[in-house]
Design an enzyme around this catalytic site. Structure first.
Site, PDB file in Angstrom:
ATOM      1  CG  HIS A  69      -2.053  -0.990   1.073  1.00 30.81           C
ATOM      2  ND1 HIS A  69      -1.826  -2.344   1.186  1.00 30.81           N
ATOM      3  CD2 HIS A  69      -3.365  -0.846   0.771  1.00 30.81           C
ATOM      4  CE1 HIS A  69      -2.974  -2.984   0.973  1.00 30.81           C
ATOM      5  NE2 HIS A  69      -3.909  -2.104   0.720  1.00 30.81           N
ATOM      6  N   PRO A  70       0.411   2.266  -0.704  1.00 34.18           N
ATOM      7  CG  PRO A  70      -0.899   3.792  -1.908  1.00 34.18           C
ATOM      8  CD  PRO A  70      -0.857   2.354  -1.476  1.00 34.18           C
ATOM      9  CD  GLN A  86      -3.529   8.336  -1.141  1.00 40.62           C
ATOM     10  OE1 GLN A  86      -3.190   9.447  -0.733  1.00 40.62           O
ATOM     11  NE2 GLN A  86      -2.673   7.343  -1.293  1.00 40.62           N
TER      12      GLN A  86
HETATM   13  N1  GUN Z   1      -3.047   3.376   2.557  1.00 42.65           N
HETATM   14  C1  GUN Z   1      -3.721   3.710   3.644  1.00 42.65           C
HETATM   15  N2  GUN Z   1      -5.049   3.705   3.414  1.00 42.65           N
HETATM   16  C2  GUN Z   1      -5.218   3.345   2.155  1.00 42.65           C
HETATM   17  C3  GUN Z   1      -6.357   3.170   1.345  1.00 42.65           C
HETATM   18  O1  GUN Z   1      -7.504   3.318   1.730  1.00 42.65           O
HETATM   19  N3  GUN Z   1      -6.102   2.786   0.098  1.00 42.65           N
HETATM   20  C4  GUN Z   1      -4.844   2.596  -0.365  1.00 42.65           C
HETATM   21  N4  GUN Z   1      -4.688   2.197  -1.605  1.00 42.65           N
HETATM   22  N5  GUN Z   1      -3.769   2.758   0.353  1.00 42.65           N
HETATM   23  C5  GUN Z   1      -3.944   3.131   1.619  1.00 42.65           C
END
Ligand code: GUN
Length: 167
Positions: A69-70, A86
């Protein structure tokens, strides 16, 4: 039943993975494994099967999924799903001070746990995420790993719903 699920039940493994691979960020292997468990009677069974693939995966795969995850408000190139998530929390429209706050929280969280903070962005707003950082930072690593996987399942459930019910 979702007409899309009926198609995915009857289609090839490749079609199944192409459609459901993005449910878990950068981790289509979970969808591939679940493909072998078809047919699914309904969306709940499919969601549960995908969750089970994650829950029963070796520890290093769970960590890799979290690390896939980013950072929120990070510098990585985002998947289409992440970008939408986001944006939905208002994270693409921040003041310079808010961007700075996210960057500092991201760094402190990573420093302690070695992986990014995972919180389901679509179920939060920028304010609730900024509040969550210091609270989550107080947890121990085992609780945070558990919390991250629980949030990942929420992210995945929303993505799955979108895929199966989109026109
Ligand atoms: N990193 C922290 N929360 C999220 C989220 O809801 N989606 C993604 N893709 N990365 C996250």
């Amino acid at each position: 039943m979702s007409p899309k699920l009926a198609k995915l039940n009857a289609g090839t493994e490749e079609e199944f993975v192409a459609a459901l691979g993005p449910v878990y960020e950068h981790s289509p292997h979970f969808a591939r494994r679940a493909a072998g468990k078809r047919p699914f009677a309904d969306v709940d069974h499919l969601r549960h099967a995908l969750q089970q693939e994650v829950n029963h995966a070796p520890e290093e795969e769970k960590i890799a999924l979290i690390e896939a995850h980013p950072d929120l408000v990070g510098r990585a190139v985002l998947t289409a799903e992440s970008q939408g998530e986001q944006a939905s929390a208002g994270l693409t429209d921040l003041s310079a001070d808010e961007v700075d706050a996210f960057r500092r929280h991201n760094a402190a969280y990573r420093e302690k746990f070695g992986f990014p903070l995972i919180i389901c962005a679509r179920m939060n707003r920028k304010e609730t995420i900024l509040e969550a950082f210091p609270q989550r930072l107080q947890n121990d690593a085992a609780s945070e790993k558990k919390a991250a996987l629980a949030e990942i399942h929420k992210i995945a459930a929303l993505r799955l719903h979108d895929i199966l019910w989109a026109n």
